[in-house]
Design an enzyme around this catalytic site. Structure first.
Site, PDB file in Angstrom:
ATOM      1  N   HIS A  48       0.831  -1.225   0.000  1.00  0.00           N
ATOM      2  CA  HIS A  48       0.000   0.000   0.000  1.00  0.00           C
ATOM      3  C   HIS A  48       0.856   1.262   0.000  1.00  0.00           C
ATOM      4  O   HIS A  48       0.515   2.266   0.618  1.00  0.00           O
ATOM      5  CB  HIS A  48      -0.989  -0.026   1.171  1.00  0.00           C
ATOM      6  CG  HIS A  48      -1.888  -1.207   1.074  1.00  0.00           C
ATOM      7  ND1 HIS A  48      -3.081  -1.175   0.396  1.00  0.00           N
ATOM      8  CD2 HIS A  48      -1.703  -2.484   1.486  1.00  0.00           C
ATOM      9  CE1 HIS A  48      -3.602  -2.384   0.413  1.00  0.00           C
ATOM     10  NE2 HIS A  48      -2.791  -3.195   1.071  1.00  0.00           N
ATOM     11  N   HIS A  58      -7.333  -7.422   0.837  1.00  0.00           N
ATOM     12  CA  HIS A  58      -6.780  -6.437   1.782  1.00  0.00           C
ATOM     13  C   HIS A  58      -7.703  -6.232   2.993  1.00  0.00           C
ATOM     14  O   HIS A  58      -7.238  -6.101   4.118  1.00  0.00           O
ATOM     15  CB  HIS A  58      -6.559  -5.109   1.041  1.00  0.00           C
ATOM     16  CG  HIS A  58      -6.140  -3.962   1.909  1.00  0.00           C
ATOM     17  ND1 HIS A  58      -5.110  -4.038   2.820  1.00  0.00           N
ATOM     18  CD2 HIS A  58      -6.612  -2.689   2.005  1.00  0.00           C
ATOM     19  CE1 HIS A  58      -4.974  -2.869   3.435  1.00  0.00           C
ATOM     20  NE2 HIS A  58      -5.878  -2.045   2.963  1.00  0.00           N
ATOM     21  N   HIS A 159     -14.376   0.875   1.840  1.00  0.00           N
ATOM     22  CA  HIS A 159     -13.737  -0.250   1.151  1.00  0.00           C
ATOM     23  C   HIS A 159     -14.748  -1.386   0.928  1.00  0.00           C
ATOM     24  O   HIS A 159     -14.866  -1.920  -0.173  1.00  0.00           O
ATOM     25  CB  HIS A 159     -12.557  -0.792   1.970  1.00  0.00           C
ATOM     26  CG  HIS A 159     -11.301   0.013   1.874  1.00  0.00           C
ATOM     27  ND1 HIS A 159     -11.044   1.098   2.660  1.00  0.00           N
ATOM     28  CD2 HIS A 159     -10.212  -0.116   1.067  1.00  0.00           C
ATOM     29  CE1 HIS A 159      -9.858   1.593   2.366  1.00  0.00           C
ATOM     30  NE2 HIS A 159      -9.322   0.883   1.389  1.00  0.00           N
ATOM     31  N   GLU A 171      -5.523   4.067  -5.239  1.00  0.00           N
ATOM     32  CA  GLU A 171      -5.252   5.117  -4.250  1.00  0.00           C
ATOM     33  C   GLU A 171      -3.892   5.766  -4.479  1.00  0.00           C
ATOM     34  O   GLU A 171      -3.020   5.192  -5.141  1.00  0.00           O
ATOM     35  CB  GLU A 171      -5.292   4.511  -2.834  1.00  0.00           C
ATOM     36  CG  GLU A 171      -6.665   3.980  -2.463  1.00  0.00           C
ATOM     37  CD  GLU A 171      -6.690   3.053  -1.253  1.00  0.00           C
ATOM     38  OE1 GLU A 171      -7.702   3.037  -0.553  1.00  0.00           O
ATOM     39  OE2 GLU A 171      -5.702   2.313  -1.026  1.00  0.00           O
TER      40      GLU A 171
HETATM   41  N1  LIG Z   1      -6.714   0.718   3.849  1.00  0.00           N
HETATM   42  C1  LIG Z   1      -5.472   1.394   3.510  1.00  0.00           C
HETATM   43  C2  LIG Z   1      -4.293   0.800   4.178  1.00  0.00           C
HETATM   44  C3  LIG Z   1      -4.420   0.440   5.570  1.00  0.00           C
HETATM   45  O1  LIG Z   1      -5.478   0.477   6.162  1.00  0.00           O
HETATM   46  C4  LIG Z   1      -3.187   0.060   6.229  1.00  0.00           C
HETATM   47  C5  LIG Z   1      -2.018  -0.016   5.495  1.00  0.00           C
HETATM   48  C6  LIG Z   1      -0.848  -0.423   6.106  1.00  0.00           C
HETATM   49  C7  LIG Z   1      -0.819  -0.710   7.444  1.00  0.00           C
HETATM   50  C8  LIG Z   1      -1.983  -0.633   8.179  1.00  0.00           C
HETATM   51  C9  LIG Z   1      -3.162  -0.248   7.571  1.00  0.00           C
HETATM   52  N2  LIG Z   1      -4.318  -0.168   8.289  1.00  0.00           N
HETATM   53  C10 LIG Z   1      -4.297  -0.453   9.642  1.00  0.00           C
HETATM   54  O2  LIG Z   1      -5.193  -0.176  10.392  1.00  0.00           O
HETATM   55  C11 LIG Z   1      -5.245   1.254   2.038  1.00  0.00           C
HETATM   56  O3  LIG Z   1      -6.076   0.680   1.394  1.00  0.00           O
HETATM   57  O4  LIG Z   1      -4.205   1.638   1.521  1.00  0.00           O
HETATM   58 ZN   LIG Z   2      -7.588   1.199   0.416  1.00  0.00          ZN
HETATM   59 ZN   LIG Z   3      -4.401   0.451  -0.190  1.00  0.00          ZN
END
Ligand SMILES: N[C@@H](CC(=O)c1ccccc1NC=O)C(=O)O
Ligand SMILES: [Zn+2]
Ligand SMILES: [Zn+2]
EC number: 3.5.1.9
Length: 207
Positions: A48, A58, A159, A171
């Site tokens: 990400h 994810h 999401h 993103e």
């Molecule tokens: N949802 C975010 C990423 C995300 O939530 C996230 C990415 C790396 C480490 C932790 C994350 N979320 C933790 O609560 C995305 O889609 O990029």
């Molecule tokens: Zn995302």
């Molecule tokens: Zn992401």
């Protein structure tokens, strides 16, 4: 013929990543001087990082992985709309824009100004907006933001709602110079077989 425009964040040491996530690193692990013929690099990064796509895996253990994503979603006609200064992306914000029949919708908010620093808060996509987008034919939603949900969200409603409505997520785009209008987009994920997400090189060309 119009030129392709790069709308990807450069991948480099010290770039902004999700708080607590793996920092981006590239190093020449086998240098020319040692191998006698080549430099060979080694990458370590979160899936990400920077400009990237999310696979449903994810945010859903049962969701499909990167290798199973339909590549046709990530190449083709796209519409860019400009929503400056919004605190959320909901039905109210989307209604004035004509998005009928748009398969790939790209939203420029200009909210994440300094891409070297991870933002404190971001405009988020309201779950109800996912239904409106799907009704208009949207299958891919791209944004100049690091997430479609609020940064402290654990439930990730946007999401999930987007995914439930067959809308895929792109993103971290760089849209500073991109005007509203009709473009061609290419933003292909890498074929990471087990992937929950993938960095992409995203490009646009004005139609
Ligand atoms: N949802 C975010 C990423 C995300 O939530 C996230 C990415 C790396 C480490 C932790 C994350 N979320 C933790 O609560 C995305 O889609 O990029
Ligand atoms: Zn995302
Ligand atoms: Zn992401």
């Amino acid at each position: 013929m119009n030129k392709w425009i790069d709308i990807s964040q450069p991948l480099s040491k010290g770039m902004a990543v999700w708080p607590g996530d793996t920092p981006f690193s590239y190093e020449v692990s086998w240098p020319y001087e040692e191998s006698g013929s080549v430099n060979v690099g080694k990458l370590e990064m979160s899936t990400h990082t920077g400009t990237h796509i999310d696979a449903p895996f994810h945010f859903d253990n049962e969701g499909i992985k990167v290798i199973d994503l339909d590549i046709n979603l990530y190449i083709g006609e796209a519409e860019v709309i400009y929503l400056p200064g919004v605190s959320k992306i909901g039905i109210e914000e989307l209604t004035p824009k004509s998005i009928k029949g748009v398969t790939r919708l790209i939203i420029r908010t200009d909210h994440w100004k300094d891409k070297r620093v991870f933002p404190e808060s971001i405009p988020y996509v309201e779950p109800e907006a996912a239904v409106l987008l799907a009704e208009n034919g949207v299958r891919l939603l791209g944004l100049d933001l690091p997430s479609v949900d609020q940064l402290d969200s654990k439930e990730l409603p946007a999401h999930h709602m987007l995914s439930k409505n067959s809308i895929h997520i792109l993103e971290g785009l760089v849209l500073d110079e991109i005007e509203e209008g009709r473009y061609e987009l290419a933003a292909l994920p890498l074929p990471i077989t087990e992937g929950d997400g993938s960095p992409v090189r995203a490009v646009l060309r004005k139609k």
